[in-house]
Design a protein around this motif. Structure first.
Motif, PDB file in Angstrom:
ATOM      1  N   SER A   3      34.533  42.956  47.863  1.00 19.80           N
ATOM      2  CA  SER A   3      33.023  42.756  47.231  1.00 19.80           C
ATOM      3  C   SER A   3      32.147  41.787  47.813  1.00 19.80           C
ATOM      4  N   VAL A   4      30.936  41.946  47.688  1.00 23.94           N
ATOM      5  CA  VAL A   4      29.928  40.925  48.113  1.00 23.94           C
ATOM      6  C   VAL A   4      29.514  39.938  47.123  1.00 23.94           C
ATOM      7  N   PRO A   5      29.748  38.645  47.311  1.00 32.40           N
ATOM      8  CA  PRO A   5      29.192  37.729  46.278  1.00 32.40           C
ATOM      9  C   PRO A   5      27.878  37.572  45.954  1.00 32.40           C
ATOM     10  N   SER A   6      27.465  37.628  44.679  1.00 33.16           N
ATOM     11  CA  SER A   6      25.840  37.767  44.787  1.00 33.16           C
ATOM     12  C   SER A   6      25.244  36.394  45.185  1.00 33.16           C
ATOM     13  N   LEU A   7      23.957  36.364  45.397  1.00 29.49           N
ATOM     14  CA  LEU A   7      23.284  35.139  45.783  1.00 29.49           C
ATOM     15  C   LEU A   7      23.432  34.107  44.666  1.00 29.49           C
ATOM     16  N   ALA A   8      23.271  34.419  43.397  1.00 33.18           N
ATOM     17  CA  ALA A   8      23.280  33.554  42.336  1.00 33.18           C
ATOM     18  C   ALA A   8      24.560  32.995  42.289  1.00 33.18           C
ATOM     19  N   ASP A 105      30.019  51.248  50.533  1.00 35.17           N
ATOM     20  CA  ASP A 105      29.752  52.317  49.740  1.00 35.17           C
ATOM     21  C   ASP A 105      29.622  51.927  48.287  1.00 35.17           C
ATOM     22  N   ARG A 106      30.142  51.101  47.702  1.00 34.88           N
ATOM     23  CA  ARG A 106      29.859  50.615  46.389  1.00 34.88           C
ATOM     24  C   ARG A 106      28.703  49.653  46.209  1.00 34.88           C
ATOM     25  N   LEU A 107      27.896  49.268  47.372  1.00 33.88           N
ATOM     26  CA  LEU A 107      26.920  48.549  47.327  1.00 33.88           C
ATOM     27  C   LEU A 107      27.456  46.841  47.234  1.00 33.88           C
ATOM     28  N   GLY A 108      28.715  46.850  47.596  1.00 30.57           N
ATOM     29  CA  GLY A 108      29.103  45.286  47.074  1.00 30.57           C
ATOM     30  C   GLY A 108      29.482  45.173  45.854  1.00 30.57           C
ATOM     31  N   VAL A 109      29.441  45.994  44.886  1.00 36.13           N
ATOM     32  CA  VAL A 109      29.911  45.754  43.453  1.00 36.13           C
ATOM     33  C   VAL A 109      31.316  45.634  43.405  1.00 36.13           C
ATOM     34  N   PRO A 110      31.756  44.551  42.894  1.00 32.39           N
ATOM     35  CA  PRO A 110      33.389  44.544  42.584  1.00 32.39           C
ATOM     36  C   PRO A 110      33.775  45.164  41.770  1.00 32.39           C
ATOM     37  N   GLY A 511      14.373  42.328  47.234  1.00 38.92           N
ATOM     38  CA  GLY A 511      15.706  41.995  47.627  1.00 38.92           C
ATOM     39  C   GLY A 511      16.396  41.221  46.848  1.00 38.92           C
ATOM     40  N   LEU A 512      15.899  40.088  45.900  1.00 36.29           N
ATOM     41  CA  LEU A 512      16.588  39.411  44.957  1.00 36.29           C
ATOM     42  C   LEU A 512      17.011  40.321  43.897  1.00 36.29           C
ATOM     43  N   HIS A 513      16.144  41.257  43.451  1.00 36.95           N
ATOM     44  CA  HIS A 513      16.470  42.056  42.502  1.00 36.95           C
ATOM     45  C   HIS A 513      17.588  43.224  42.723  1.00 36.95           C
ATOM     46  N   LEU A 514      17.469  43.671  43.824  1.00 36.49           N
ATOM     47  CA  LEU A 514      18.772  44.398  44.310  1.00 36.49           C
ATOM     48  C   LEU A 514      19.900  43.644  44.410  1.00 36.49           C
ATOM     49  N   ASP A 515      20.125  42.436  44.586  1.00 36.25           N
ATOM     50  CA  ASP A 515      21.222  41.540  44.708  1.00 36.25           C
ATOM     51  C   ASP A 515      22.134  41.424  43.261  1.00 36.25           C
ATOM     52  N   GLN A 516      21.163  41.801  42.118  1.00 29.99           N
ATOM     53  CA  GLN A 516      21.712  41.520  40.805  1.00 29.99           C
ATOM     54  C   GLN A 516      22.609  42.775  40.254  1.00 29.99           C
ATOM     55  N   PHE A 517      22.534  43.621  41.006  1.00 30.82           N
ATOM     56  CA  PHE A 517      23.045  44.998  40.642  1.00 30.82           C
ATOM     57  C   PHE A 517      24.241  44.905  39.920  1.00 30.82           C
ATOM     58  N   GLU A 519      26.001  42.119  39.073  1.00 33.68           N
ATOM     59  CA  GLU A 519      26.040  41.245  38.032  1.00 33.68           C
ATOM     60  C   GLU A 519      25.577  42.041  36.845  1.00 33.68           C
ATOM     61  N   VAL A 520      24.680  42.991  36.798  1.00 32.34           N
ATOM     62  CA  VAL A 520      24.107  43.651  35.739  1.00 32.34           C
ATOM     63  C   VAL A 520      25.334  44.448  35.203  1.00 32.34           C
ATOM     64  N   LEU A 521      25.662  45.414  36.130  1.00 37.15           N
ATOM     65  CA  LEU A 521      26.927  46.118  35.823  1.00 37.15           C
ATOM     66  C   LEU A 521      28.244  45.474  35.013  1.00 37.15           C
ATOM     67  N   ALA A 522      28.622  44.368  35.454  1.00 31.75           N
ATOM     68  CA  ALA A 522      29.416  43.603  34.992  1.00 31.75           C
ATOM     69  C   ALA A 522      29.145  43.322  33.393  1.00 31.75           C
ATOM     70  N   GLU A 523      28.013  42.755  33.271  1.00 32.96           N
ATOM     71  CA  GLU A 523      27.541  42.484  31.900  1.00 32.96           C
ATOM     72  C   GLU A 523      27.496  43.908  31.074  1.00 32.96           C
ATOM     73  N   VAL A 524      27.181  44.843  31.572  1.00 30.36           N
ATOM     74  CA  VAL A 524      26.748  46.223  30.626  1.00 30.36           C
ATOM     75  C   VAL A 524      28.125  46.414  30.257  1.00 30.36           C
ATOM     76  N   ALA A 525      29.298  46.743  31.343  1.00 31.42           N
ATOM     77  CA  ALA A 525      30.549  47.095  30.998  1.00 31.42           C
ATOM     78  C   ALA A 525      31.238  46.105  29.876  1.00 31.42           C
ATOM     79  N   ALA A 526      30.986  44.811  30.174  1.00 32.37           N
ATOM     80  CA  ALA A 526      31.764  43.868  29.183  1.00 32.37           C
ATOM     81  C   ALA A 526      31.144  44.055  27.822  1.00 32.37           C
ATOM     82  N   GLY A 527      29.843  44.445  27.627  1.00 32.34           N
ATOM     83  CA  GLY A 527      29.148  44.276  26.399  1.00 32.34           C
ATOM     84  C   GLY A 527      29.112  45.768  25.696  1.00 32.34           C
TER      85      GLY A 527
END
Length: 592
Positions: A3-8, A105-110, A511-517, A519-527
């Motif tokens: 997985s690719v660590p986010s910029l944040a 292929d997963r866009l770096g999503v862990p 670019g910064l918004h693309l990088d948040q994908f 993190e957003v998915l992790a939040e969506v799945a958790a909540g």
């Protein structure tokens, strides 16, 4: 690929290291990083830290900046106001991080660190009854959560808890016994929309005829009640006739789910009848453990905080005084099955908010019995009501509940008209217009549902849903189609990241918004909050629109590396839109 660590997360780690180096006594302090309008990020954790250390926040902030030193990710850190840190990233860091995402292929999503097994209870129609607008939200929200959780690595077990065990089946089975050809098909039933329509027509006709006879003929009513007893006793002939109703209903259900572009499989459909053999044991366990007690002949569970209008306790009735079982016994048996036999670590119920009290009592009962605990949790993903444009519960003009297939057909018709209006510009064939109209119409219905916080009611307004403007799936689908059009026009020029280039403001924002994908998915799945993914995708399309306006992608005036880098941003945006929409269960046509 890893997985690719986010910029944040990258910035967060650098600030945490600097805090530890500059202020050893604050080794575990959180920089409290967030996005900012004044820079790429702002960290305001030093304010609370200075208060704890009784120091000057601006001076402490300056020490942290010095500790960061030269950094290839952080282009600039400025101490602002009473001690905030405004942080600007290096353009190279943004592009290199996006390039790493694009290579995966997963866009770096862990994947989740410790995935579990979630049983999701959703899409719950009733045997021998037509699906209506009230069945929409459970199906759409549940399907999205299945996709999202599976993408994060969670093991997901689908469960469709259909209503298939009740007194009405005595009436239906007895009528079928006396009129054995009422469920016959003109041809082999097969599958698909036509088969589903015929199945529902057969069921509807039989239900009306049997109800009329039940209400008018006392002898038939007596025979029907005897059938209920035979059904519950497991009489083979009665069970075989009951199974015919289940099978006929599935033909209809599956045709509706197919129209919704959802996969529903036979092994996942487990109705009330599936837990029938467990009911007696469930009651025995609850009574012997003291969780349930007898009250006025019924087996009940009482709660300190659940009282009626007169202040008297309102119990969860597990077994009625006449020996019959209610929904609670079935739901508690289902929990036992899902925990003990399916090895679930999470139970997710996508159920109408109006049933919240019932599930609160069921979950608490299961906890008292030990079936739910720290290792197994249950959650109701409660959803609100679908309203008409007038803000009242959605009904036909005659006051009837709206049939789900009628709703979906109208959405497809409206969307097809929108697609046809634009078809000439891109040269769509009639087959493409029809296919895209279906994808746009169903996508419009799903997105309107999923872009609203589940617990809220929402207005079903097809005019707005199929609009090209505003927060709609059509807007997102056209953004994706536009990306594919640009790529087709690129000729021999291919997307390629060029980290050495300086980024324009719109390129940086995209670019910064693309990088948040991720993190957003992790939040969506958790909540369990799919509306946050819908919001992210709409913002992504909005950033893309600004980028189009400010940065010409294929301009002949641009150097080759600028064109390639912008094609790279466009391509990664398209892939992210496609993946995000797929997780919501919405298709993205290549041409619109």
């Amino acid at each position: 690929m890893a997985s690719v660590p986010s910029l944040a997360s990258n910035v967060q780690q650098r600030l945490a290291d600097a805090l530890s180096a500059a202020l050893p006594q604050a080794a575990s302090a959180d920089p409290l990083l967030r996005r900012s309008d004044r820079a790429d990020f702002q960290a305001n954790g030093i304010l609370a830290l200075a208060k704890r250390l009784k120091g000057n926040p601006r001076e402490l902030a300056a020490q942290v900046v010095d500790a960061v030193g030269d950094d290839d990710v952080l282009a600039d850190i400025e101490v602002s106001g009473p001690g905030f840190l405004n942080i600007t990233l290096a353009d190279r860091a943004i592009t290199e991080t996006l390039a790493a995402r694009a290579a995966d292929d997963r866009l770096g999503v862990p994947l989740a660190d410790e995935p579990g097994r979630t049983v999701i209870d959703y899409a719950q129609p009733n045997v021998a009854k037509e699906m209506h607008v009230g069945h929409l939200r459970s199906a759409v929200i549940g399907d999205a959560m299945v996709r999202i959780l599976e993408f994060t690595g969670e093991q997901v077990v689908r469960r469709h808890h259909i209503g298939d065990w009740g007194t009405q089946f005595g009436m239906l089975i007895q009528y079928l016994t006396e009129h054995p050809h009422e469920l016959d098909h003109r041809e082999s039933p097969g599958a698909g929309e036509a088969a589903g329509a015929e199945a529902m027509s057969n069921l509807g006709r039989l239900y009306k005829a049997s109800r009329a006879l039940f209400d008018s003929d006392e002898e038939f009513k007596a025979r029907a009640r005897d059938r209920v007893v035979a059904l519950q006793a497991g009489d083979e002939e009665t069970l075989a006739l009951w199974q015919r109703f289940v099978d006929e209903s599935k033909i209809y259900f599956y045709s509706v789910f197919e129209k919704l572009d959802m996969e529903v499989r036979d092994p996942d459909v487990v109705g009330e009848s599936g837990y029938n053999d467990m009911l007696d044991e469930t009651c025995r366990i609850l009574e012997e453990s003291g969780v349930a007690v007898r009250s006025e002949g019924a087996l009940c569970v009482f709660f300190d905080d659940v009282k009626g209008p007169d202040g008297s306790p309102v119990p969860l009735i597990v077994r009625k005084s006449n020996g019959g079982y209610g929904y609670a016994a079935t739901d508690l048996s289902a929990i036992r099955d899902r925990v003990q036999n399916l090895d679930a670590t999470s139970l997710l119920y996508v159920v109408d908010a109006r049933q919240s009290l019932h599930f609160k009592m069921v979950f608490e009962t299961a906890r008292r019995a030990g079936w739910l605990n720290d290792k197994v949790r249950a959650h109701q993903l409660a959803f609100g009501t679908v309203l008409g444009k007038d803000g009242k519960p959605f009904k036909t003009r005659e006051g009837e509940t709206v049939r789900l297939v009628d709703l979906l057909d109208e959405a497809i018709d409206r969307a097809t008209a929108v697609v046809r209006e634009k078809a000439g510009k891109v040269g769509l064939s009639e087959e493409e217009i029809t296919g895209n109209g279906r994808h746009v119409g169903i996508g419009a219905v799903k997105y309107a549902d999923l872009s609203t916080s589940a617990v809220r009611d929402y207005k079903f307004d097809l005019d707005q849903m199929v609009s090209l403007n505003g927060d709609t799936s059509v807007y997102l689908q056209y953004a994706y189609a536009r990306i594919q059009s640009i790529k087709r026009k690129a000729g021999g020029r291919s997307p390629a990241a060029h980290p050495e280039l300086e980024l324009a403001p719109a390129e940086r924002a995209l670019g910064l918004h693309l990088d948040q994908f991720g993190e957003v998915l992790a939040e969506v799945a958790a909540g369990y909050e799919p509306h946050k993914l819908a919001a992210y995708l709409y913002q992504l399309a909005s950033h893309l629109t600004t980028f189009y306006d400010q940065c010409h992608v294929l301009s002949e005036d641009n150097p080759a590396e600028v064109v390639e880098n912008r094609l790279f941003l466009v391509d990664l945006t398209g892939r992210t839109l496609h993946q995000g929409m797929a997780l919501l269960g919405i298709r993205t046509p290549e041409r619109l």
